[in-house]
Design an enzyme around this catalytic site. Sequence first.
Site, PDB file in Angstrom:
ATOM      1  N   ASP A  67     -10.707  -4.905  -0.247  1.00 57.65           N
ATOM      2  CA  ASP A  67      -9.536  -5.129   0.595  1.00 57.65           C
ATOM      3  C   ASP A  67      -9.231  -6.619   0.568  1.00 57.65           C
ATOM      4  OD1 ASP A  67      -9.336  -2.437   1.350  1.00 57.65           O
ATOM      5  OD2 ASP A  67     -10.643  -2.715   3.084  1.00 57.65           O
TER       6      ASP A  67
ATOM      7  N   ASP B 262      -4.484   1.524   0.313  1.00 57.80           N
ATOM      8  CA  ASP B 262      -4.377   1.857   1.737  1.00 57.80           C
ATOM      9  C   ASP B 262      -2.918   1.964   2.168  1.00 57.80           C
ATOM     10  OD1 ASP B 262      -7.160   1.730   1.911  1.00 57.80           O
ATOM     11  OD2 ASP B 262      -7.154  -0.365   2.557  1.00 57.80           O
TER      12      ASP B 262
END
Length: 195
Positions: free
Chosen positions: A147, A161
């Site tokens: 991320d 995501d």
Amino acid sequence: MPARDTPAEPAGSVSESPESTPTAAPKGKLRLPLLLTIAGVLLALDLLTKVLAVANIDPQKPVRIIGDVVTLTLVRNPGAAFSMATAWTWVLTLVAVAVVIGVVRIGRKMRSLWWAIGLGMVLGGALGNLIDRFFRSPGPLRGHVVDFVSVGWWPVFNVADSAIVCGAILLVGLTLFGFEPDGTRATSNARNEDS
């Protein structure tokens, strides 16, 4: 012998009873190629951005884009969204595999453009994070997801995501408004049956 005259039906009358009228078949072409194309583009974008993030972002030195509100911050996430279920990485991997299989099964009969877009986004995102689960450390089924986008108070996320969340929101909206994956609309069918 003269032919019998059949009485003319009044204008606007229907000759068939409602029970004998066949249900309209789904219209439109199958949308699996579109679904797979969207998924493929998002998967490629996710993989590219993760490779660039790992190569160029120091986990100790976030890159400021808009002050402290938007930054690029490299994080390795063993859990689900919001870093939940960090001890259940292998379960999350199996859930992602089930999602991929389910989306492909639904997609084979899909005729709705909007459902194809939504499911394509979910599929692309699920595959992007699934690749991390299989191929990143600490090992298969337990890999940590990369991320790198941080916006305000929102947890750090990635392209996959974003695709999953946006696709899921679109699918929920389609369901609420009665749009079916086969291209029909449930509310209009229900009204036809009631009339």
